[in-house]
Design a protein around this motif. Structure first.
Motif, short mmCIF file in Angstrom:
data_model
loop_
_atom_site.label_atom_id
_atom_site.label_comp_id
_atom_site.label_asym_id
_atom_site.label_seq_id
_atom_site.Cartn_x
_atom_site.Cartn_y
_atom_site.Cartn_z
N VAL A 162 0.82 -1.21 0.00
CA VAL A 162 0.00 0.00 0.00
C VAL A 162 0.85 1.26 0.00
N MET A 163 2.05 1.21 0.58
CA MET A 163 2.90 2.40 0.65
C MET A 163 3.50 2.75 -0.70
N TRP A 164 3.50 1.79 -1.64
CA TRP A 164 4.03 2.07 -2.98
C TRP A 164 2.90 2.26 -3.99
N THR A 165 1.77 1.61 -3.79
CA THR A 165 0.69 1.64 -4.78
C THR A 165 -0.66 1.88 -4.09
N PRO A 166 -0.88 3.07 -3.52
CA PRO A 166 -2.10 3.29 -2.73
C PRO A 166 -3.42 3.05 -3.47
N PRO A 167 -3.59 3.46 -4.74
CA PRO A 167 -4.93 3.34 -5.34
C PRO A 167 -5.35 1.94 -5.75
N LEU A 168 -4.48 0.92 -5.62
CA LEU A 168 -4.88 -0.41 -6.04
C LEU A 168 -6.07 -0.90 -5.22
N ARG A 169 -6.85 -1.81 -5.82
CA ARG A 169 -8.09 -2.27 -5.18
C ARG A 169 -7.85 -2.94 -3.83
N GLU A 170 -6.73 -3.60 -3.69
CA GLU A 170 -6.45 -4.31 -2.44
C GLU A 170 -6.30 -3.35 -1.27
N SER A 171 -5.87 -2.10 -1.55
CA SER A 171 -5.70 -1.12 -0.48
C SER A 171 -7.03 -0.79 0.19
N PHE A 172 -8.10 -0.81 -0.58
CA PHE A 172 -9.44 -0.55 -0.03
C PHE A 172 -10.09 -1.82 0.51
N SER A 173 -9.81 -2.93 -0.12
CA SER A 173 -10.55 -4.16 0.14
C SER A 173 -9.98 -4.99 1.29
N TYR A 174 -8.66 -5.15 1.34
CA TYR A 174 -8.07 -6.10 2.27
C TYR A 174 -8.37 -5.81 3.74
N PRO A 175 -8.39 -4.54 4.20
CA PRO A 175 -8.74 -4.31 5.61
C PRO A 175 -10.09 -4.91 6.01
N PHE A 176 -11.03 -4.97 5.07
CA PHE A 176 -12.33 -5.54 5.39
C PHE A 176 -12.29 -7.07 5.41
N LEU A 177 -11.32 -7.67 4.71
CA LEU A 177 -11.13 -9.12 4.85
C LEU A 177 -10.63 -9.46 6.24
N VAL A 178 -9.75 -8.61 6.80
CA VAL A 178 -9.28 -8.83 8.17
C VAL A 178 -10.45 -8.79 9.14
N LEU A 179 -11.33 -7.79 8.96
CA LEU A 179 -12.52 -7.70 9.81
C LEU A 179 -13.42 -8.91 9.61
N GLN A 180 -13.59 -9.33 8.37
CA GLN A 180 -14.46 -10.47 8.08
C GLN A 180 -13.95 -11.75 8.73
N MET A 181 -12.64 -11.98 8.68
CA MET A 181 -12.08 -13.19 9.26
C MET A 181 -12.12 -13.14 10.79
N LEU A 182 -12.00 -11.95 11.35
CA LEU A 182 -12.16 -11.81 12.80
C LEU A 182 -13.58 -12.17 13.22
N LEU A 183 -14.55 -11.68 12.47
CA LEU A 183 -15.96 -12.01 12.77
C LEU A 183 -16.22 -13.50 12.58
N LEU A 184 -15.63 -14.07 11.54
CA LEU A 184 -15.81 -15.50 11.29
C LEU A 184 -15.22 -16.33 12.42
N THR A 185 -14.07 -15.90 12.94
CA THR A 185 -13.46 -16.59 14.08
C THR A 185 -14.39 -16.57 15.28
N TYR A 186 -15.01 -15.43 15.52
CA TYR A 186 -15.96 -15.31 16.63
C TYR A 186 -17.15 -16.24 16.42
N ILE A 187 -17.67 -16.29 15.19
CA ILE A 187 -18.83 -17.13 14.90
C ILE A 187 -18.49 -18.61 15.08
N LEU A 188 -17.29 -19.01 14.64
CA LEU A 188 -16.89 -20.41 14.80
C LEU A 188 -16.67 -20.77 16.26
#
Length: 750
Positions: free
Chosen positions: A300-326
């Motif tokens: 992200v520090m070299w290529t800020p506008p790439l899609r992963e810069s916006f998307s990946y933080p929400f995958l971290v949140l999603q996997m945290l929630l999934l861990t709680y659900i499991l």
């Protein structure tokens, strides 16, 4: 800690003649902390201890066993009170409300002090990461001192394409005019009119543009300046440029929000590691491993506008929630809604998210087959995924890649089929839906996989695999993991999980009682993380770019070195803090060197040849003149000149791949007349030729003429057309501009 008393002495209904007053069970005449009578079949919360339901115990939350309530004089007294008028009813409700509130206060006093400490440490980690990536970005490009044009050129290839839509919306007369413009776009794939919200995952730009317009409007209304501008002397005979700094500058605002989001991501990683391991030391290990392996974790520090810069933080949140659900025994509606929302925020900004979620579904299915979660819980999780997929499909105006994806097919198949038929059913259903809807946009994904295993080659596949980020993982990557001790620590954790999981499966297959079975290693969330690690490892080995998922997950898995569930036997012999700080000290030897290497990167963006090209286009061509050329350059042309282009770097569309193939025929060995004819069909007026593409060769077989030899063997052996054009472009083209890197050819009409 002293827990405050739960309530006051309550009034009892008047006693009837000869009737004695009864106390509720567990109430002492001295304490004054009586528990109100409760209705049959429902247990009243039992203070701070009972409120710990849902916590991270050994097997997750386990509620206290239900106890049957008995009818008796106390219950009769309550019914008598309820029957004596509304005042008595209000008093009973008031007393119950006080008990409820006091129970929660007791829980907060007892538990939330540690919770707030966790959140405070998480916030500190987030601020630290925000400062780190902001500093690296500024050091690399000296972004604060660049002109507007230079900042736009710094967003190369698809980054410039995405940023161009942000620019269109903020420069439009109104926000909705800007949104309409990108939904009816004729500049990106001239002469086609396309809905870019459907094609390019542009919701981040829409949201950021709305925030920017709101921010500048409020600041203008208040009379607060939003940016400071000055003249920068660039030296070396270059003309001075105006540079503006502050959130009022569009590019500065854009990257600032991205870096804030990725700072928040580090806070989520700390909470994630803490929750998974059951210790704040686990959160510390996760964060430190991320920093020590920062270059492998994110770009992200070299290529800020790439899609992963916006998307990946929400995958971290999603996997945290999934861990709680499991981890919890029963899923509540709020958890499923949160999982669904995080899925949506992960999928909307990034076309690749569906493939990541496919691996998650496969891992969950395996966990269910192994007996760690029941099919009912899996069905609920799948329901959340289905709802999020449908919502994204609607918000993206019927994006075909979502509906016909392997991810969508796997959801449907798992819903109705179990066992080994899942894989066969997923592939079959995906093929049938693609055939039915005539969709071939993601066909290149299958071809890339074929190229990895059987050496398949075609033009589109080579365009991907010749790029380093789509090649196999570098051999140096595991070495770098080992030097920071990340890989050895995770292998130990992974080995312990697998060993205990195998023992659990053997026990489950025996005739032991259910209670004894639960006392074994019944931690489905840990088994899921181990399987997800395997899936990410396969992706990263096949495509180096996807170590974006592997490395952070390794950091999360490293937190389990602090887990009492896995290493409780070791913690009886050695203090967890001693072990953790010893590991971190050894990691820091190489990790600090990695950080120092990043901090030593100093540069200043400059691309004078492209600047000359863009300035020439602005001054010497009509606004409706249509351009074609290399994909990265076309993104810059569209962004900085707003001229129509016929091809661009977003390669995930079958029609666009066909257009790009025509445009890149300039680097083939085809006759010039044939290439001109195809360019005229696309409506091209000017072609930007780059000699570097004609002669550069990243690895054997990967120069553009060599790629065309695979696609067009009939012309193999002839001189590449680009070489001929660099010497003399006539009679089918005329050279109208030339510098050290670029040559602009005007396409002559037939």
């Amino acid at each position: 800690m002293v827990v405050p008393t739960r309530g006051r002495n309550k009034e009892s209904p008047p006693l009837k003649p000869g009737q004695q007053q009864h106390q509720s069970p567990g109430t002492s005449p001295r304490s004054g902390r009586g528990r109100p009578p409760h209705s049959p079949g429902r247990q009243v919360p039992g203070g701070a201890r009972a409120m710990r339901k849902g916590g991270g115990g050994r097997r997750g939350a386990r509620s206290d066993p239900q106890r049957p309530c008995r009818e008796g004089p106390a219950a009769e007294g309550e019914r008598d009170a309820l029957g004596r008028g509304p005042l008595r009813l209000l008093r009973v409700c008031r007393d119950r409300l006080r008990v409820f509130v006091d129970d929660r206060k007791a829980f907060i006093i007892k538990s939330d002090s540690k919770m707030w400490l966790t959140f405070l440490l998480a916030a500190f980690a987030g601020v630290l990461h925000w400062c780190h990536i902001t500093t690296l970005f500024e050091n690399d490009r000296h972004f604060s001192h660049l002109s507007t044009l230079e900042r736009e050129m710094a967003f190369r290839t698809e980054m410039g394409l995405y940023y161009s839509y942000f620019k269109i919306i903020i420069e439009a007369p109104s926000f909705w005019n800007g949104v309409w413009a990108i939904m009816n776009d004729r500049l990106t794939e001239y002469p086609l009119v396309i809905n870019t919200l459907q094609r390019f995952n542009l919701y981040p730009e829409v949201v950021l543009a709305s925030w920017y317009r709101i921010y500048t409007a409020i600041m203008d209304f208040l009379g607060v300046p939003t940016k400071t501008c000055w003249t920068v002397n660039r030296g070396k005979g270059l003309s001075p440029v105006e540079s503006c700094e502050g959130l009022g500058d569009p590019a500065s605002f854009y990257v600032a929000v991205i870096f804030l989001l990725n700072g928040l991501m580090m806070s989520l990683f700390f909470i994630y590691g803490t929750y998974l391991s059951g210790s704040r030391l686990g959160g510390l290990v996760t964060v430190m491993c991320f920093f020590f392996n920062h270059g492998e974790c994110t770009r992200v520090m070299w290529t800020p506008p790439l899609r992963e810069s916006f998307s990946y933080p929400f995958l971290v949140l999603q996997m945290l929630l999934l861990t709680y659900i499991l981890r919890i025994p029963n899923i509540n509606t709020g958890s499923l809604i949160a999982l669904c929302v995080s899925n949506i925020f992960f999928m909307l900004p990034w076309q690749f998210a569906q493939f990541v979620l496919l691996t998650q579904i496969a891992s969950l299915f395996a966990v269910c087959i192994m007996g760690y979660i029941d099919s009912g819980k899996l069905q609920k999780i799948l329901s959340a995924h289905m709802v999020s997929l449908v919502v994204c499909f609607i918000l993206m105006f019927g994006n075909s890649m979502l509906l016909t994806s392997y991810y969508a097919a796997s959801l449907v198949v798992i819903w109705v089929i179990e066992g080994c038929a899942w894989l066969f059913g997923t592939v079959t259903l995906k093929y049938l839906t693609s055939l039915a809807f005539g969709i071939a946009d993601d066909a290149h994904i299958g071809n890339i996989l074929k190229s990895k295993f059987i050496g398949y080659k075609d033009f589109d596949t080579l365009m991907y695999t010749c790029a380093a980020e789509f090649d196999f993982m570098e051999k140096e990557t595991p070495v770098r993991y080992t030097k920071t001790l990340l890989l050895p620590v995770v292998l130990v954790v992974f080995g312990v999980i697998i060993k205990r999981a195998i023992k659990y499966l053997m026990w489950a297959l025996s005739q032991a009682g259910q209670y004894e079975r639960e006392e074994r290693f019944n931690h489905g969330e840990l088994v899921y993380h181990a399987l997800q690690l395997l899936a990410y490892s396969v992706l990263a080995i096949l495509i180096m770019r996807l170590k974006l998922f592997l490395t952070p997950h390794l950091c999360v898995m490293a937190s389990l070195v602090c887990s009492k569930q896995l290493f409780g036997w070791l913690f009886c012999k050695i203090q967890p803090k001693t072990l953790v700080f010893a590991i971190l000290a050894l990691m820091a030897i190489e990790g600090s060197a990695n950080l120092q290497t990043q901090w030593n990167i100093m540069g200043e963006f400059s691309n004078l040849p492209q600047e000359e090209l863009l300035e020439w286009i602005k001054v010497n061509t009509r606004q409706d003149a249509v351009f074609a050329g290399a994909m990265p350059t076309m993104a810059s042309v569209k962004l900085s000149t707003l001229h129509p282009i016929v091809n661009h770097p977003h390669y995930e569309d079958a029609g666009l791949r066909a257009r790009t193939k025509v445009v890149y025929s300039m680097y083939s060995r085809k006759p010039a007349k044939e290439v001109r004819r195809e360019l005229i069909k696309l409506g091209v007026n000017y072609y930007i030729l780059e000699e570097s593409l004609c002669v550069s060769r990243k690895k054997p077989g990967c120069s553009m003429p060599e790629i065309w030899d695979v696609e067009d063997p009939d012309n193999s052996g002839r001189i590449p057309l680009c070489t001929l054009m660099s010497k003399d472009s006539r009679p089918y083209f005329i050279t109208v501009f030339e510098n050290s890197n670029y040559r602009v050819l005007k396409v002559l009409k037939e």
